[in-house]
Scaffold this motif. Structure first.
Motif, PDB file in Angstrom:
ATOM      1  N   THR A 139       9.903  -1.443  -3.937  1.00  0.00           N
ATOM      2  CA  THR A 139       9.325  -0.451  -3.046  1.00  0.00           C
ATOM      3  C   THR A 139       9.732   0.948  -3.480  1.00  0.00           C
ATOM      4  O   THR A 139      10.642   1.135  -4.292  1.00  0.00           O
ATOM      5  CB  THR A 139       9.777  -0.673  -1.589  1.00  0.00           C
ATOM      6  OG1 THR A 139      11.147  -0.260  -1.468  1.00  0.00           O
ATOM      7  CG2 THR A 139       9.647  -2.131  -1.187  1.00  0.00           C
ATOM      8  N   GLN A 192       5.045  -0.916   2.120  1.00  0.00           N
ATOM      9  CA  GLN A 192       4.768   0.190   1.206  1.00  0.00           C
ATOM     10  C   GLN A 192       5.626   0.012  -0.042  1.00  0.00           C
ATOM     11  O   GLN A 192       6.851  -0.018   0.043  1.00  0.00           O
ATOM     12  CB  GLN A 192       5.079   1.525   1.891  1.00  0.00           C
ATOM     13  CG  GLN A 192       4.108   1.839   3.025  1.00  0.00           C
ATOM     14  CD  GLN A 192       4.408   3.149   3.720  1.00  0.00           C
ATOM     15  OE1 GLN A 192       4.844   3.159   4.859  1.00  0.00           O
ATOM     16  NE2 GLN A 192       4.164   4.251   3.036  1.00  0.00           N
ATOM     17  N   THR A 227       0.840  -1.185   0.000  1.00  0.00           N
ATOM     18  CA  THR A 227       0.000   0.000   0.000  1.00  0.00           C
ATOM     19  C   THR A 227       0.878   1.240   0.000  1.00  0.00           C
ATOM     20  O   THR A 227       2.006   1.214   0.500  1.00  0.00           O
ATOM     21  CB  THR A 227      -0.936   0.015   1.226  1.00  0.00           C
ATOM     22  OG1 THR A 227      -1.712   1.211   1.225  1.00  0.00           O
ATOM     23  CG2 THR A 227      -0.143  -0.064   2.530  1.00  0.00           C
ATOM     24  N   ASN A 278       0.093   3.994   1.590  1.00  0.00           N
ATOM     25  CA  ASN A 278      -0.042   4.663   2.875  1.00  0.00           C
ATOM     26  C   ASN A 278      -0.778   3.740   3.839  1.00  0.00           C
ATOM     27  O   ASN A 278      -1.886   3.278   3.544  1.00  0.00           O
ATOM     28  CB  ASN A 278      -0.813   5.978   2.696  1.00  0.00           C
ATOM     29  CG  ASN A 278      -0.783   6.854   3.931  1.00  0.00           C
ATOM     30  OD1 ASN A 278      -0.763   6.367   5.059  1.00  0.00           O
ATOM     31  ND2 ASN A 278      -0.781   8.164   3.728  1.00  0.00           N
TER      32      ASN A 278
END
Length: 226
Positions: A144, A128, A42, A44
């Protein structure tokens, strides 16, 4: 991939799920509960399971979908029950075929509870990340935003509404996702480079009004069901 070019994350994933909205959360939980090492990606952590401006679970058509998710061992119905503000059966004046249950949930409570479930699920790690890595037509990992690489055997893409998203308020256009969250520009560029067509869809939301300007005594109260 080349060891001299990337820093590898010390985690071996059988499957990676990109996106932590409703679909991504259910996919990650389903895979991890099968005993497979799973990574949920994700942009955030505060946007995990984030609900739209109308924070409802269920309703016409969607209510049937939520019950199917529940029957398959999914989490949405359970979290909706724990965070519900009101539950109401819709269309009671019509036939049973069009009646459907709808829960209005607390947006922040729903997000926190779904995040808690994910964080406490064995075989599941939240990371993240932003980019899919492909070699010879096969997905081999994800990268990432900080340059780390997570090798994996499969990727499930649950992108939601953040791909090159924009919010439009009157004459003002902002390159951002819902509620001011950043949009997924890296992933959008990545998908286009991999040969996918990215198209834009528009959703509308009612204008906000100041509650102090409403004469609530003139409004009809709609109570929830017992």
């Amino acid at each position: 991939m080349n060891n001299t070019q990337h820093t590898f994350i010390e985690y071996t994933a059988d499957a990676v799920v990109i996106g932590a909205g409703h679909a991504g959360c259910e996919a990650a939980l389903a895979i991890s509960r099968m005993g497979l090492n799973t990574a949920l990606l994700t942009l955030n952590l505060d946007s995990i399971g984030f609900m739209p401006c109308n924070p409802s679970i269920g309703g016409t058509a969607k209510g049937h979908l939520v019950r199917e998710i529940d029957a398959l061992g999914g989490e949405m119905g359970l979290v909706a029950d724990k965070t519900a503000l009101q539950i109401r059966m819709l269309n009671v004046g019509k036939g049973a075929a069009v009646q459907s249950l709808r829960a209005q949930s607390d947006k922040n409570a729903y997000h926190k509870e779904m995040k808690r479930v994910l964080e406490n699920t064995p075989n599941l790690r939240i990371i993240q990340a932003s980019e899919i890595l492909v070699e010879n037509g096969k997905c081999v990992g994800v990268k990432t935003v900080y340059g780390g690489v997570l090798p994996c055997k499969a990727v499930i893409v649950c992108t939601g509404v953040y791909l090159n998203s924009a919010t439009i308020i009157g004459e003002v256009v902002k390159n951002e996702g819902p509620n001011g969250f950043c949009n997924a520009t890296y992933l959008t560029k990545n998908l286009i480079e991999l040969g996918f067509n990215v198209r834009r869809f528009k959703t509308g939301t009612p204008a906000r009004i100041d509650g102090r300007t409403i004469s609530y005594e003139k409004c009809e109260i709609q109570h929830g069901d017992t």
